[in-house]
Design a protein around this motif. Sequence first.
Motif, PDB file in Angstrom:
ATOM      1  N   ARG A  99       0.813  -1.224   0.000  1.00 10.60           N
ATOM      2  CA  ARG A  99       0.000   0.000   0.000  1.00 10.60           C
ATOM      3  C   ARG A  99       0.849   1.277   0.000  1.00 10.60           C
ATOM      4  N   ARG A 100       2.156   1.106  -0.176  1.00 10.91           N
ATOM      5  CA  ARG A 100       3.088   2.247  -0.316  1.00 10.91           C
ATOM      6  C   ARG A 100       3.076   3.195   0.873  1.00 10.91           C
ATOM      7  N   LYS A 101       3.006   2.605   2.053  1.00 15.33           N
ATOM      8  CA  LYS A 101       3.077   3.421   3.271  1.00 15.33           C
ATOM      9  C   LYS A 101       4.120   2.811   4.183  1.00 15.33           C
TER      10      LYS A 101
ATOM     11  N   VAL B  90       6.538   6.232  -2.124  1.00 16.72           N
ATOM     12  CA  VAL B  90       6.137   5.631  -0.844  1.00 16.72           C
ATOM     13  C   VAL B  90       6.013   6.751   0.199  1.00 16.72           C
ATOM     14  N   GLU B  91       4.893   6.745   0.899  1.00 18.35           N
ATOM     15  CA  GLU B  91       4.642   7.772   1.914  1.00 18.35           C
ATOM     16  C   GLU B  91       5.335   7.373   3.221  1.00 18.35           C
TER      17      GLU B  91
ATOM     18  N   GLU C  86       6.215   8.058   7.260  1.00 16.24           N
ATOM     19  CA  GLU C  86       5.971   8.793   8.507  1.00 16.24           C
ATOM     20  C   GLU C  86       6.962   8.285   9.543  1.00 16.24           C
TER      21      GLU C  86
ATOM     22  N   ARG D  23      -3.888   1.536  10.136  1.00 18.22           N
ATOM     23  CA  ARG D  23      -3.127   2.630   9.518  1.00 18.22           C
ATOM     24  C   ARG D  23      -1.727   2.171   9.108  1.00 18.22           C
TER      25      ARG D  23
ATOM     26  N   ASP E 288       1.143  -0.186   7.276  1.00 18.02           N
ATOM     27  CA  ASP E 288       1.398  -1.089   6.145  1.00 18.02           C
ATOM     28  C   ASP E 288       2.766  -1.736   6.373  1.00 18.02           C
TER      29      ASP E 288
END
Length: 363
Positions: A183-185, A215-216, A218, A235, A237
């Motif tokens: 999911r590219r997180k 890719v995000e 955090e 939330r 991935d």
Amino acid sequence: MHLQVLILPGDGIGTEVTCEAVRVLKHVAKVYGHELTLTEGLLGGVAIHKKGTPLPDETVKLALEADATLLGAVGLPEFDNVAPEKRPERGLLGIRKALGVYANLRPVRAYSALLNSSPLKNHLVEGTDMIIVRELTGGIYYGTPRGISGEGAETRAVNTMTYTRPEIERVARMAFTLARARRRKLASVDKSNVLENSQLWRKVVTEVAAEFPDVELEHILVDNCAMQLILNPRRFDIVLTENMFGDILSDEGAVLAGSIGMLPSASIGARKPNGAWVGLYEPVHGSAPDIAGQNKANPLGAIGSVAAMLEYSFGLKEEAAAVNNAIEKVLESGRVTADLKPAGPPASTTDVGQAVCSFIGGK
Ligand code: IPM
Ligand code: MN
């Protein structure tokens, strides 16, 4: 395909769950027409008993010769008060290091059939699907100086959390690459408000992120991450973190999956001198001496580790999917061990292994 696999059953329930994992591996080889060569080695408490050391040289040699290694669990209560360098666990740390498998992938999924096995509310857990990517060959587990010195009021104990830039870069690249196929997180977990080590971690992960603009990323502090895992697990991935934080957070993840017996893992990242990939596959749970020898332990984490082996070491995606699908079918059938709190009488370790094979079926 010819699959050469080293089996290291280890201690406690390690031997029982590995026996079922091997049953499934043999079954897959038969059904899909692969040639399987199995060797067995000693690791942990059993190796201390037989060879006087938790990691005999022979075991490292066998692991380097094999295409992949399947490991059960290590640890025996008789070593509880023994110095770390003489404990069974040191064998596990030693083989991870000797193989150089720096990335430990621990998938955490909430299976719908198990929503009621988790003590958490169903609506929170439902749909959870993440991989914890735990750095496995560095950090406080291996850092020096370490040890206990002095006596009485002067006694001092030291451990050192150390990471170099390349150690962080390589595991971060692995995690970002995995995120791309999902999911590219990516959530990178650290304690950079207190530890210099984590400040370097955060800096290097941010730099690597520039190679993966799709890719995000955090950053999340480990204490907050521990809370978010329970409050809002969906939330997440890819969760990328250092060795000890990953150890702790993956046990927490087990609560989302319904039982620690469910969690498989794949330790990868290294190549042999001949260029072949090295893979070490083990369930996340420990040796559980309290239930050892009773045919009660949940073998699905070990069996899921076989699926991971088929996928990562051998590129056998169809076979891996067949094992994972069979695991889901077993869960739906309710023929599960006591840790998953079945409505009826619990199944034994052996029952579950046989059930997985029958759901894989013949082809
Ligand atoms: C794990 C285990 C091991 C670890 C122990 C047995 C050394 O807890 O694989 O999670 O801490 O890595
Ligand atoms: Mn652990």
